[in-house]
Enzyme design. Structure first.
Site, PDB file in Angstrom:
ATOM      1  N   TRP A 112       8.068  10.262   8.669  1.00 33.11           N
ATOM      2  CA  TRP A 112       7.699  10.398  10.079  1.00 33.11           C
ATOM      3  C   TRP A 112       7.001  11.737  10.306  1.00 33.11           C
ATOM      4  CZ3 TRP A 112       6.074   8.212  14.086  1.00 33.11           C
ATOM      5  CH2 TRP A 112       6.022   8.882  15.296  1.00 33.11           C
ATOM      6  N   TYR A 115      10.398  17.399  18.839  1.00 33.44           N
ATOM      7  CA  TYR A 115      10.307  15.940  18.917  1.00 33.44           C
ATOM      8  C   TYR A 115      11.701  15.329  19.077  1.00 33.44           C
ATOM      9  CZ  TYR A 115       9.856  11.111  17.466  1.00 33.44           C
ATOM     10  OH  TYR A 115       9.952   9.737  17.424  1.00 33.44           O
ATOM     11  N   GLU A 159       4.166   4.368  14.703  1.00 35.33           N
ATOM     12  CA  GLU A 159       5.187   3.803  13.805  1.00 35.33           C
ATOM     13  C   GLU A 159       4.566   2.876  12.771  1.00 35.33           C
ATOM     14  OE1 GLU A 159       8.198   4.732  13.343  1.00 35.33           O
ATOM     15  OE2 GLU A 159       8.687   5.798  15.174  1.00 35.33           O
TER      16      GLU A 159
END
Length: 190
Positions: A47, A17, A39
């Site tokens: 995250w 990522y 988000e």
């Protein structure tokens, strides 16, 4: 190869990522919508928690198609509340549907969500790193954008969440100064 210090190199998906997506400028509205959903779901969580559920979100939220998500109703909310592949948090699920509707309104007004979001930086990513400046959670840009989006009816997108969004989609370049990914983007000084 030097990466940002926040990357846990013991997690290959996290490394991928970082190396391939985080901070790479995104202009595709579907991808911009995907990160808006992810988000806002991440608010208050790590995250990595969301990254591990990304495919679950993709399936649950119609491949991140804002047209379809905007049509989700109360029955769909109840169905999503039973879906263990996503974060089952009713206000976040309802916010995703609301935000899809607002997203479509912005597209209609500006021609694309990309034009709206990138208009804040004249189309060029802003560099928020320097030798003296440590990572931050918000900036005047994220504060301004948060106020504007709240005014437009978006939910679960406060300044901190929007700053993470701007980083993720490359509007802001926050790769560490010695990270090899900094070379991937043309940036302007903040």
């Amino acid at each position: 190869m030097q990466r940002c210090r926040w990357v846990d190199e013991s997690k290959p998906d996290y490394v991928a990522y970082h190396d391939n997506e985080w901070g790479v400028p995104v202009h595709d509205d579907k991808v911009l919508f995907e990160f808006l959903i992810l988000e806002s779901a991440q608010a208050g969580l790590s995250w990595y928690t969301i990254l591990k559920r990304r495919e679950g979100y993709r399936l649950a939220f119609a491949g991140f198609d804002p047209q379809q998500v905007a049509q989700f109703d109360a029955n769909k909310v109840e169905q999503l509340m039973q879906d263990a592949s996503i974060i089952r948090h009713r206000p976040k699920i309802e916010a995703a549907i609301n935000n899809a509707q607002r997203f479509l309104e912005v597209q209609k007004e500006f021609g694309s969500f990309s034009a709206f979001i990138w208009g804040y930086v004249q189309g060029v990513p802003v560099d928020n790193r320097s030798e003296e400046r440590l990572p931050v959670a918000t900036t005047p840009l994220s504060d301004q954008l948060s106020k504007e989006m709240k005014k437009r009816g978006f939910k679960f997108l406060g300044s901190t969440t929007l700053y993470a969004y701007l980083q993720a989609v490359g509007v802001v370049c926050d790769h560490d100064l010695d990270c090899f990914c900094r070379e991937k983007t043309t940036i302007q000084q903040a």
